[in-house]
Enzyme design. Structure first.
Site, PDB file in Angstrom:
ATOM      1  N   LYS A 237       0.941  -1.370   0.102  1.00 15.60           N
ATOM      2  CA  LYS A 237       0.056   0.049   0.009  1.00 15.60           C
ATOM      3  C   LYS A 237       0.703   1.262   0.075  1.00 15.60           C
ATOM      4  O   LYS A 237       2.117   1.231   0.570  1.00 15.60           O
ATOM      5  CB  LYS A 237      -0.770  -0.052   1.369  1.00 15.60           C
ATOM      6  CG  LYS A 237      -2.185   0.838   1.181  1.00 15.60           C
ATOM      7  CD  LYS A 237      -3.262  -0.011   0.174  1.00 15.60           C
ATOM      8  CE  LYS A 237      -4.451   0.834   0.127  1.00 15.60           C
ATOM      9  NZ  LYS A 237      -5.433   0.099  -0.399  1.00 15.60           N
TER      10      LYS A 237
HETATM   11  P1  NAD Z   1     -13.859   7.389  -3.156  1.00 15.48           P
HETATM   12  O1  NAD Z   1     -12.988   8.400  -2.819  1.00 15.48           O
HETATM   13  O2  NAD Z   1     -14.017   7.051  -4.491  1.00 15.48           O
HETATM   14  O3  NAD Z   1     -14.985   7.362  -2.229  1.00 15.48           O
HETATM   15  C1  NAD Z   1     -15.056   7.655  -0.675  1.00 15.48           C
HETATM   16  C2  NAD Z   1     -16.367   8.176  -0.536  1.00 15.48           C
HETATM   17  O4  NAD Z   1     -16.652   8.240   0.964  1.00 15.48           O
HETATM   18  C3  NAD Z   1     -16.623   9.412  -0.936  1.00 15.48           C
HETATM   19  O5  NAD Z   1     -17.893   9.801  -1.550  1.00 15.48           O
HETATM   20  C4  NAD Z   1     -16.456  10.221   0.421  1.00 15.48           C
HETATM   21  O6  NAD Z   1     -16.956  11.555   0.448  1.00 15.48           O
HETATM   22  C5  NAD Z   1     -17.274   9.472   1.400  1.00 15.48           C
HETATM   23  N1  NAD Z   1     -16.684   9.548   2.920  1.00 15.48           N
HETATM   24  C6  NAD Z   1     -15.551  10.024   3.391  1.00 15.48           C
HETATM   25  N2  NAD Z   1     -15.718   9.899   4.646  1.00 15.48           N
HETATM   26  C7  NAD Z   1     -16.980   9.520   4.933  1.00 15.48           C
HETATM   27  C8  NAD Z   1     -17.846   9.415   5.895  1.00 15.48           C
HETATM   28  N3  NAD Z   1     -17.311   9.641   7.332  1.00 15.48           N
HETATM   29  N4  NAD Z   1     -19.032   9.278   5.855  1.00 15.48           N
HETATM   30  C9  NAD Z   1     -19.632   8.938   4.569  1.00 15.48           C
HETATM   31  N5  NAD Z   1     -19.048   9.113   3.706  1.00 15.48           N
HETATM   32  C10 NAD Z   1     -17.780   9.444   3.670  1.00 15.48           C
HETATM   33  O7  NAD Z   1     -13.080   6.100  -2.683  1.00 15.48           O
HETATM   34  P2  NAD Z   1     -13.413   4.449  -2.992  1.00 15.48           P
HETATM   35  O8  NAD Z   1     -12.152   4.113  -4.257  1.00 15.48           O
HETATM   36  O9  NAD Z   1     -14.727   4.301  -3.362  1.00 15.48           O
HETATM   37  O10 NAD Z   1     -12.835   3.861  -1.674  1.00 15.48           O
HETATM   38  C11 NAD Z   1     -13.765   3.693  -0.650  1.00 15.48           C
HETATM   39  C12 NAD Z   1     -13.243   2.584   0.343  1.00 15.48           C
HETATM   40  O11 NAD Z   1     -13.375   1.088  -0.473  1.00 15.48           O
HETATM   41  C13 NAD Z   1     -11.874   2.630   0.788  1.00 15.48           C
HETATM   42  O12 NAD Z   1     -12.063   2.038   2.075  1.00 15.48           O
HETATM   43  C14 NAD Z   1     -11.060   1.870   0.013  1.00 15.48           C
HETATM   44  O13 NAD Z   1      -9.819   1.605   0.547  1.00 15.48           O
HETATM   45  C15 NAD Z   1     -12.056   0.820  -0.472  1.00 15.48           C
HETATM   46  N6  NAD Z   1     -11.536   0.153  -1.558  1.00 15.48           N
HETATM   47  C16 NAD Z   1     -11.616   0.573  -2.693  1.00 15.48           C
HETATM   48  C17 NAD Z   1     -11.393  -0.108  -3.926  1.00 15.48           C
HETATM   49  C18 NAD Z   1     -11.462   0.595  -5.336  1.00 15.48           C
HETATM   50  O14 NAD Z   1     -11.138  -0.192  -6.333  1.00 15.48           O
HETATM   51  N7  NAD Z   1     -11.981   1.733  -5.357  1.00 15.48           N
HETATM   52  C19 NAD Z   1     -10.934  -1.231  -3.797  1.00 15.48           C
HETATM   53  C20 NAD Z   1     -10.988  -2.006  -2.681  1.00 15.48           C
HETATM   54  C21 NAD Z   1     -11.207  -1.156  -1.537  1.00 15.48           C
END
Ligand code: NAD
Length: 434
Positions: free
Chosen positions: A124
């Site tokens: 990471k």
């Molecule tokens: P992103 O930045 O596209 O979306 C995150 C969202 O969460 C945003 O809309 C943000 O405003 C919102 N957010 C932040 N804090 C918040 C809170 N306290 N309450 C409600 N909403 C809140 O990110 P993403 O890529 O969708 O990632 C989200 C999660 O999924 C992370 O934990 C990431 O590690 C995990 N993840 C993502 C992927 C991927 O391929 N994108 C893969 C595996 C895991």
């Protein structure tokens, strides 16, 4: 004038986005590991090896800002274990990124890759920055310099970054270009999550949400839950959360609430997601969508619903709110949204948790497909990608569910048991060199 990043970080009186900075996230990851290691009866030496990260790189690097001033940023790249193959994991841009958080996320990546059987160890990266305070030019400068700083550590056979919170295909394109320029030829396999024209995979941008929904479908089958009648709540309407919400709605589930960092919107009859998306595109947030009631981020998690998808950041479901959660199924699209204390409460209350290392493994699985396509220089169709993803998610769910019933443990421990067993076997077979 550009606000200096250091000041911006110092000005945050409380951690935004709900991260509890007092909690050492790596400690949480090690605690989870220890529970599964006990179930497996892992010997002390193997515990010692696997509970450490193999490599931890900290970089402090200057970036020229638009006004000609220079800001110094801190970034990390951590590789937890390269036993199974090259390491793999996203890069996060966030003002509260810490080394502990990156280490935990790297360890979880090792288990995640193992749980779905990918030939990778976990890694990471992260940079302490609020990217919303940067112009596009500054973001590009930061990405190119960070890439150069970590370049000796990464590569298509070594460690392959991908997007995570606040990083996207454009940032991966800059990363790939910088690595390629430094080395003298194009290396599309150095990163995944690239724009499709640069060798990105069809289906990658939807893969995490799609994979998550495949695990929910499997859960509904084993629990006898009719998804067409089951309500869904999604915390975090970003990449993972908005796709999961849309696909749940396509299965007939009324998606009654979604939220982002500014708050949530709730309509007990089901939200019009096209309208929510349009509102978010226009205003940058779901808050204020007219055909719904506004709710707080705390309220979102405890609404009446059958399925809850935390898709924001870590430490959202804690001992404080786990007792109030009404969902039957929690599908962890986010990494680490549930603390170990909350896990116990949810388990005792009979709530079925699909753990992060399984529920969100669709992202890294299609990243793996993208890497394979890059190495072969042969792109697959979106249909091929989605079908292969479905097969891997279904097979992995079955295996984890089988372990959970065999050992009478909850799904998180079952997923960890399978993953750790596999990584321990790699480590045993390879031995210690020299
Ligand atoms: P992103 O930045 O596209 O979306 C995150 C969202 O969460 C945003 O809309 C943000 O405003 C919102 N957010 C932040 N804090 C918040 C809170 N306290 N309450 C409600 N909403 C809140 O990110 P993403 O890529 O969708 O990632 C989200 C999660 O999924 C992370 O934990 C990431 O590690 C995990 N993840 C993502 C992927 C991927 O391929 N994108 C893969 C595996 C895991």
């Amino acid at each position: 004038m550009q606000l200096k990043q250091a000041e911006a970080v110092a000005n945050l009186s409380a951690p935004i986005d709900g991260i509890d900075e007092d909690r050492d996230l790596f400690q949480v990851a090690v605690e989870q590991f220890a529970i599964a290691a006990d179930v497996l009866g892992l010997d002390d030496d193997m515990r010692e090896i696997l509970s450490h990260c193999q490599r931890e790189l900290i970089v402090n690097f200057p970036v020229e800002m638009d006004d000609g001033s220079v800001d110094v940023f801190t970034g990390y790249r951590v590789q937890h274990n390269s036993g199974p193959g090259p390491t793999k994991g996203g890069i996060r841009y966030h003002q509260s990124v810490t080394l502990s958080e990156v280490k935990a996320l790297a360890m979880w990546m090792t288990w995640k890759c193992a749980v779905v059987g990918l030939p990778y160890g976990g890694a990471k990266g992260g940079v302490q920055v609020n990217p919303k305070l940067l112009s596009q030019a500054e973001l590009q400068n930061l990405t190119r310099r960070y890439t150069t700083e970590i370049q000796p550590f990464i590569g298509p056979n070594q460690d392959i970054p991908a997007p995570d919170v606040n990083t996207n295909p454009q940032i991966m394109a800059w990363l790939m270009d910088t690595y390629s320029m430094n080395i003298g030829y194009s290396v599309p396999g150095v990163t995944t999550g690239k724009p499709i024209v640069l060798g990105g995979s069809e289906g990658r941008s939807e893969a995490t949400g799609r994979g998550c929904v495949f695990t929910i479908e499997n859960t509904a089958r084993v629990l006898g839950l009719d998804l067409a009648k089951a309500r869904t709540v999604v915390q975090g309407f970003g990449n993972a959360g908005s796709v999961a919400a849309r696909l749940m709605a396509e299965l007939g589930s009324p998606v009654v609430a979604v939220s982002d960092s500014r708050g949530g919107v709730y309509n007990p009859d089901g939200l019009d997601l096209t309208g929510v998306n349009a509102h978010k595109l226009r205003t940058g947030t779901v808050v204020g969508f007219s055909e719904a009631e506004s709710i707080t981020n705390e309220e979102v998690l405890v609404l009446p619903t059958e399925v809850l998808i935390p898709a924001a950041l870590e430490n959202q479901i804690t001992a404080d709110n786990a007792g109030m959660i009404q969902a039957q199924v929690i599908a962890e699209a986010a990494n680490g949204p549930t603390t170990p204390e909350a896990d116990h409460i949810l388990y005792d209350r009979g709530i079925f948790v699909i753990p992060d290392i399984l529920a969100n493994a669709g992202g890294v699985t299609v990243s793996y497909f993208e890497w394979v396509q890059a190495l072969q220089a042969f792109p697959w169709t979106e249909h091929e990608v989605n079908e292969r993803l479905r097969q891997i998610m279904n097979r992995s769910f079955e295996a984890v569910y089988g372990t959970s019933t065999n050992y009478a443990v909850h799904m998180r421990t079952a997923a960890l048991v399978r993953a750790i067993d596999r990584v321990a076997e790699f480590t045993r077979l390879r031995g210690i060199y020299p």
